[in-house]
Enzyme design. Structure first.
Site: not given
Ligand code: 5RP
Length: 239
Positions: A89, A91, A110
């Site tokens: 995913g 942000d 990641e």
């Molecule tokens: C975790 C991340 C996630 O991919 C990002 O926060 C998106 O999260 P979500 O799918 O819950 O909106 O970078 O470190």
């Protein structure tokens, strides 16, 4: 979950289901972290239950626990240093597939996993797409030693790179700060408008206490963005 949250979660699931079509037998996969990646892990678990053979590297302890529960065969980058595909995913993302990641605190693993992959595919709902990055605070993973000095230098060098805003240590449980899987801290930088992500990324890398930042530049090849109107496929220029 409220109706609106359920709707968004359904979109996240749709994006994840679209990405599952890229998974082929024998692939080595990176499994992302967060509520969108959760759906992808679930879908991989379903395929494994039906006999698909894949080997996966999780990007966080949370994803590892989830994948173990689903009996997904797991490996590490030490055993499996090159992966075919990572699905994760974001942000925030722009139309060049530049990303802000780390809202869930897993940005370091990641980024290491995405960099070790031939392809990184982003799954997201439409709210994550912005014209200019910065509406989501930029997470930066830092070591504990010298925290205040590190935060001051992040502030100064970011300002030189054209980015100003509140820089805040991410809180964890109780009075404690949030601790990453690597035992580090996260500072969230509310820059609002990151007009030159590459310039900011270069500046942040000059801070010795910075382990890694949440700007993923030139890493994502493809994105599946789910909206109420359907799935939009976005490709990085040249892909
Ligand atoms: C975790 C991340 C996630 O991919 C990002 O926060 C998106 O999260 P979500 O799918 O819950 O909106 O970078 O470190």
């Amino acid at each position: 979950m409220s109706d609106a949250a359920t709707e968004v979660d359904d979109l996240k699931a749709k994006a994840a289901e679209t990405a599952i079509d890229l998974v082929k037998p024998g692939m080595k996969l990176g499994l992302g972290t967060g509520s969108t990646a959760f759906h992808f892990v679930e879908a991989v678990g379903g395929l494994v239950r039906n006999g698909l053979e894949v080997l996966c590297v999780p990007t966080s302890e949370a994803t590892r626990a989830h994948a173990e529960k689903l009996r997904i065969p797991l490996s590490s980058l030490d055993e499996t240093p090159q992966l075919d595909l990572t699905v994760d995913g974001a942000d925030e993302m722009d139309d060049q597939l530049r990303l802000i990641k780390g809202g869930g605190g897993a940005l370091l693993r990641e980024k290491i996993v995405a960099t070790a992959s031939d392809r990184m595919v982003v799954i997201a709902d439409g709210s994550k797409v912005s014209k200019t990055l910065g509406s989501h605070p930029l997470p930066v993973e830092v070591v504990r030693f010298g925290l205040r000095a590190t935060m001051r230098l992040i502030e100064a060098l970011s300002a030189e790179a054209g980015c100003e805003g509140e820089i805040r240590l991410r809180p964890g449980k109780g009075d404690l700060p949030f601790i990453t899987d690597q035992g580090n801290l996260i500072v969230d930088c509310a820059f609002n408008n990151i007009s030159e992500p590459e310039v900011l990324a270069f500046a942040l890398k000059r801070v010795p206490g910075v382990v890694e930042h949440g700007l993923f530049l030139g890493l994502a090849d493809l994105a599946f963005v789910a909206t109420s109107g359907g799935i939009k496929t976005m490709r990085r220029a040249g892909e």
